[in-house]
Scaffold this active site. Sequence first.
Site, PDB file in Angstrom:
ATOM      1  N   ARG A   9     -15.138  56.342  -1.295  1.00 34.10           N
ATOM      2  CA  ARG A   9     -15.611  55.753  -0.442  1.00 34.10           C
ATOM      3  C   ARG A   9     -16.487  54.170  -0.288  1.00 34.10           C
ATOM      4  NH1 ARG A   9     -20.672  57.178   1.558  1.00 34.10           N
ATOM      5  NH2 ARG A   9     -21.483  59.217  -0.245  1.00 34.10           N
ATOM      6  N   PRO A 189     -22.355  48.504  -1.246  1.00 36.71           N
ATOM      7  CA  PRO A 189     -20.479  47.875  -1.308  1.00 36.71           C
ATOM      8  C   PRO A 189     -20.379  46.764  -2.417  1.00 36.71           C
ATOM      9  CG  PRO A 189     -21.893  47.258   0.788  1.00 36.71           C
ATOM     10  CD  PRO A 189     -22.730  47.782  -0.185  1.00 36.71           C
ATOM     11  N   SER A 190     -19.076  47.095  -3.008  1.00 34.36           N
ATOM     12  CA  SER A 190     -18.277  46.775  -3.709  1.00 34.36           C
ATOM     13  C   SER A 190     -18.981  47.021  -5.116  1.00 34.36           C
ATOM     14  CB  SER A 190     -18.188  45.146  -3.889  1.00 34.36           C
ATOM     15  OG  SER A 190     -17.760  44.944  -2.824  1.00 34.36           O
ATOM     16  N   ARG A 191     -19.550  49.048  -5.027  1.00 33.73           N
ATOM     17  CA  ARG A 191     -19.949  49.430  -6.237  1.00 33.73           C
ATOM     18  C   ARG A 191     -21.094  48.588  -6.660  1.00 33.73           C
ATOM     19  NH1 ARG A 191     -17.680  52.698  -4.242  1.00 33.73           N
ATOM     20  NH2 ARG A 191     -16.685  54.028  -5.193  1.00 33.73           N
ATOM     21  N   LEU A 192     -21.705  47.847  -6.171  1.00 37.58           N
ATOM     22  CA  LEU A 192     -23.189  46.665  -6.667  1.00 37.58           C
ATOM     23  C   LEU A 192     -24.735  47.308  -6.770  1.00 37.58           C
ATOM     24  CD1 LEU A 192     -21.800  42.820  -5.677  1.00 37.58           C
ATOM     25  CD2 LEU A 192     -21.314  44.656  -7.890  1.00 37.58           C
TER      26      LEU A 192
END
Length: 213
Positions: A9, A189-192
């Site tokens: 997610r 978001p974006s695994r950052l």
Amino acid sequence: MIDVSGLRRVYAEGGLSREDLTGEPMDLFEKWLRQAIDSGMPDPTGMVVSTVDGEGQPSSRMVLLKNYDRKSLVFFTNYGSRKALQLLNNPRVAILFPWFMLERQVAFLGHAEKLTPVEVVKYFTSRPRDSQIGAWTSHQSSRISARAALESKFMELKQKFSKGEIPVPTFWGGFRVFFHSVEFWQGRPSRLHDRFIYERNAAGGWDISRLAP
């Protein structure tokens, strides 16, 4: 087997910047803990405690945070349990608060020390009566033949302690974990993801660093 590789997610609840940080890690922890409690999530004080045995094998389990201050976290357990025996042999411990509902985690590293008898008695007498009896009933982590044996023992002890105060079992107590490292993790978001770590320095203060996600 269930294919879990595609389950994911987007983390977009918020962020964590250096401006959000506090000089003392427990001030930020307390703010996040209050938000976790107010969110209505189940067991906001639930924390994963990880210990290591004599062969270097780690093990983890959930317990409940029962007290804290600027230097330590407190939980209670049976002194004959696996975690207690491992901590008495090797006091190094890791603790994780997995507040997934808020897309947050807080991780502590430190060492554990047994609570004083006075601290144990104070907490034990505050517990519901059935929880006090439960502490007497279960020799935690020992092997039992069936649940019926546990329930039978509970009823036997409930009758035994039907009148008067219930004494604290000699095999029951707690630990205070003095931490030297606290990491705050906020999903992005974006695994950052945002990660900041507080590490105690030689002067007794805290060095703060941002970590790559």
